[in-house]
Enzyme design. Structure first.
Site, short mmCIF file in Angstrom:
data_model
loop_
_atom_site.label_atom_id
_atom_site.label_comp_id
_atom_site.label_asym_id
_atom_site.label_seq_id
_atom_site.Cartn_x
_atom_site.Cartn_y
_atom_site.Cartn_z
CE LYS A 143 -1.42 1.89 3.41
NZ LYS A 143 -0.71 2.77 4.96
CG ASP A 172 -4.21 -4.58 4.96
OD1 ASP A 172 -4.17 -4.14 6.10
OD2 ASP A 172 -5.72 -3.33 4.44
CG HIS A 173 0.68 -4.28 8.09
ND1 HIS A 173 0.62 -2.67 7.67
CD2 HIS A 173 0.88 -4.64 9.28
CE1 HIS A 173 0.27 -2.09 8.80
NE2 HIS A 173 0.66 -2.63 9.94
CD GLU A 211 -0.32 4.48 14.10
OE1 GLU A 211 0.35 3.90 13.85
OE2 GLU A 211 -1.07 5.37 13.71
CG HIS A 235 -4.05 -0.67 7.85
ND1 HIS A 235 -3.63 -1.94 7.44
CD2 HIS A 235 -3.57 0.60 8.47
CE1 HIS A 235 -1.83 -0.75 6.45
NE2 HIS A 235 -2.23 -0.38 7.71
C1 BG6 Z 1 1.13 1.97 8.18
C2 BG6 Z 1 0.66 3.31 8.15
O1 BG6 Z 1 0.48 1.04 6.95
O2 BG6 Z 1 0.49 1.03 9.25
C3 BG6 Z 1 1.44 3.61 9.58
O3 BG6 Z 1 1.06 3.81 7.03
C4 BG6 Z 1 0.41 3.53 10.56
O4 BG6 Z 1 1.04 5.35 9.19
C5 BG6 Z 1 1.33 1.92 10.43
O5 BG6 Z 1 2.02 3.69 11.40
C6 BG6 Z 1 0.24 1.05 11.99
O6 BG6 Z 1 0.39 -0.29 11.58
P1 BG6 Z 1 0.87 -0.86 12.86
O7 BG6 Z 1 1.27 -2.09 12.85
O8 BG6 Z 1 2.20 -0.85 13.84
O9 BG6 Z 1 -0.09 -0.99 14.19
#
Ligand code: BG6
Length: 478
Positions: A143, A172-173, A211, A235
Site C-alpha cells: 500500500k 495489507d499488513h 497510535e 486497515h
Molecule cells: C501503516 C501506516 O500502514 O500502518 C502507518 O502507513 C501506521 O501510518 C501503520 O503507523 C500502523 O501499523 P501497526 O502495525 O504499527 O499498527
C-alpha cells in the site's frame, strides 16, 4: 514446516520497509527453520553496491531492527550467505539482464515491489520483457494501492497486462497480524458467538486503532493521504470486513474475499455529520501536525472517527463506529462488540443497566475479554456487577506466544506458499476506494477544516459527541 526453495527479489531492497520489516522478518523465519538452505534473496535498487555491501547493510538492519540479542551460532552469517544484490534501474535497462541471469529456473520466484506505486507499471513491464513474469512468478505490492478509485483501477490494469490475478499479492499488513486472523477463528470456530452476531443482538461495534506516534519524518507522504487513505481505506476497512462478513464456505482465498467484497459494497455513504476529523496540536516538547508536515494551512486529518452503516439483512440498524489517529493517549487497537441489553430485567430497575461486551485486543496485550454480568457477592440483595472473562495470548499460550510471526513474516511465507487468503483482491481495493472517494471529495467541496486535538488525548471533543448523541460511549484509550 519449511517452504520449498524459492527466489525472492526485493525491489527497494535498501529502503526503509525492507530494512525495518522485510529483512529482519525473513531472518526470523530463517532462524525458525522455515527457510530452506537453497533459498535466494536478492536486493534490487538504484544504489551502486555489490553483494558484500548489501550483506553489510542487511546485517546492520537486523542488528538495529531485528530481535535482540541477535541469535548466536552463525545463524546471521548463514542467512547473509543467501543474499545478493543487483543494481537495477526500474525505468531503464540497467541491471535487468543481470537480474534475470541470477534468477533460478523452475521454482517459485517472488518479486516484492517495496517502492512507490509510480514504479509498479515499469517493474511489471520489465519483468515481462526480461522473461521473469511467467510460470511460478508472483508479485507483491505494498500500500498505498492508488490514491483514489481512478489510480487504483489504473494500477490494477497495468499489473494485469503482465500478471494474472492469481500472481498478484496486494499486502495489507493488518491481515497478517495473528490477532486479526484470530477474529475469524473466534467468529467461525465457536458456536457461541455467531448466533448473536447480528443486528438483533448487537447494539453497536467499535473499532479503534490508536497510535502514539506522529507523522514526523513521513510528512510528505502523509499529508497527501491523511488518516482516511493511510488507515481507513485499507486497515480499518479490512477489520470491518472480517467482523461483518457472512461465514465464508471455506477458509480459502476467493471464499473469504468474496464475502469481504460484499461487505464493502453494502457500506452506506457516510453522512458528513457522522464524521469527525482532527489534527494534533503542538506540545511544549513536540511539534503539531502542521509543523510536522511543514504546511501551516494543511487540512489533512491525522485523526478520524466515523459512524458507518452496513446495508444488509444482518446489520441493518447496527452502527459501526471507527476511529483512528496519531499522537493519541496510547497505542492500542481493539474491537469491541457491544451487545444489547437483556430484553427484560427480572431484577428491576435498581439492578442497573448491564451489557455483555466482547473486546478483541489486537495490540498490545493481545487477547480478548468478555464482560459478563454476575451477582455482586455479599448480603446486599441481588446487586449485579460486570466482570471480565479475560484471556491474553501470552498467558493462554505461554512462551510459544513469543514465537508468533510478525505480520510481514507471515505474509511473505504465504506468498511463497501461494496462499492468497490474506491478500486483497483487485476488486476489493477498488470497492474500498469507491466508498471513500465521495467522502474525501465532500471534505474538499465543503472546505472542511479538521478540529485540533491535544497530543496524548483521545482525539477531538467532537469525536466523543459523535457517540454521546447516540447515547453511547467510546471505550477509553489506555
Ligand atoms: C501503516 C501506516 O500502514 O500502518 C502507518 O502507513 C501506521 O501510518 C501503520 O503507523 C500502523 O501499523 P501497526 O502495525 O504499527 O499498527
Amino acid at each position: 514446516i519449511p517452504v520449498d526453495p524459492f527466489d525472492l527479489v526485493i525491489f527497494g531492497g535498501t529502503g526503509d520497509l525492507a530494512r525495518r520489516k522485510i529483512l529482519p522478518g525473513l531472518f526470523r523465519r530463517f532462524c525458525a527453520g522455515q527457510m530452506p538452505e537453497e533459498a535466494q534473496i536478492i536486493g534490487a535498487a538504484r544504489s551502486e553496491m555489490d553483494d558484500d555491501g548489501y550483506r553489510q547493510l542487511v546485517r546492520d538492519a537486523i542488528e538495529e531492527f531485528g530481535d535482540k540479542p541477535v541469535p548466536e551460532g552463525g545463524a546471521l552469517d548463514a542467512f547473509l550467505a543467501r543474499l545478493g544484490y543487483v543494481q537495477v534501474d526500474a525505468t531503464g535497462t540497467d541491471g535487468w539482464e543481470e537480474l534475470s541471469r541470477r534468477i533460478t529456473e523452475d521454482r517459485v520466484r517472488a518479486f516484492y515491489f517495496s517502492v512507490g506505486p509510480s514504479l509498479f507499471g515499469d517493474l511489471a513491464e520489465r519483468l515481462h520483457q526480461y522473461g521473469m513474469a511467467s510460470g511460478q512468478s508472483r508479485i507483491v505490492v505494498e500500500k498505498p494501492f492508488g490514491h483514489d478509485l481512478g489510480t487504483a483501477k489504473a494500477l490494477n490494469a497495468v499489473l494485469a497486462q503482465h500478471f494474472d490475478e492469481t500472481q498478484i499479492y496486494r499486502i495489507d499488513h493488518y491481515l497478517g497480524k495473528e490477532t486479526v486472523q484470530n477474529l475469524m477463528a473466534v467468529r467461525f470456530g465457536n458456536v457461541l458467538f455467531e448466533p448473536l452476531w447480528n443486528a438483533q443482538y448487537v447494539d453497536h461495534i467499535q473499532v479503534t486503532v490508536a497510535e502514539t506516534v506522529g507523522v514526523g519524518g513521513r510528512g510528505g507522504y502523509y499529508d497527501k493521504s491523511g488518516a482516511m487513505r493511510d488507515m481507513v481505506q485499507n486497515h480499518l476497512m479490512q477489520l470491518l470486513c472480517l467482523i461483518a462478513m457472512e461465514p465464508p464456505a471455506k477458509f480459502e482465498p476467493d471464499s473469504v474475499r468474496d464475502e469481504k467484497l460484499k461487505v464493502i459494497r453494502a457500506l452506506e455513504p457516510v453522512e458528513p455529520h457522522h464524521i469527525v476529523r482532527g489534527q494534533y496540536d503542538a506540545t511544549e516538547k513536540e511539534p503539531g501536525y502542521r509543523e510536522d508536515v511543514e504546511d501551516p494551512k494543511s487540512r489533512t486529518e491525522s485523526f478520524l472517527a466515523m459512524k458507518v452503516h452496513i446495508s444488509n439483512w444482518r446489520w441493518a440498524g447496527t452502527p459501526f463506529y471507527l476511529r483512528t489517529g496519531k499522537r493519541l493517549r496510547a497505542r492500542t487497537s481493539e474491537i469491541a462488540v457491544v451487545f444489547k441489553d437483556a430484553p427484560h430485567s427480572i431484577f428491576g430497575a435498581e439492578a442497573g443497566r448491564h451489557r455483555n461486551v466482547l473486546i478483541i485486543r489486537l495490540q498490545p496485550n493481545e487477547g480478548m475479554t468478555l464482560d459478563v454480568t454476575i451477582k455482586e457477592p455479599g448480603p446486599g440483595g441481588m446487586r449485579l456487577v460486570d466482570v471480565p472473562l479475560d484471556m491474553t495470548f501470552a498467558d493462554a499460550l505461554g512462551p510459544d506466544a513469543d514465537e508468533v510471526p510478525d505480520a510481514y513474516e507471515r505474509l511473505i511465507m504465504d506468498v511463497i506458499r501461494g496462499n492468497q487468503t490474506l491478500f486483497m483482491r483487485g476488486d476489493e481495493v477498488e470497492a474500498a476506494w469507491a466508498w471513500t472517494d465521495p467522502i474525501i471529495a465532500g471534505w474538499a467541496a465543503r472546505n472542511d477544516v479538521p478540529k485540533t486535538y491535544d497530543a496524548g488525548s483521545a482525539g477531538p471533543e467532537d469525536s466523543l459527541m459523535l457517540m454521546h448523541r447516540d447515547g453511547r460511549k467510546w471505550r477509553e484509550i489506555k
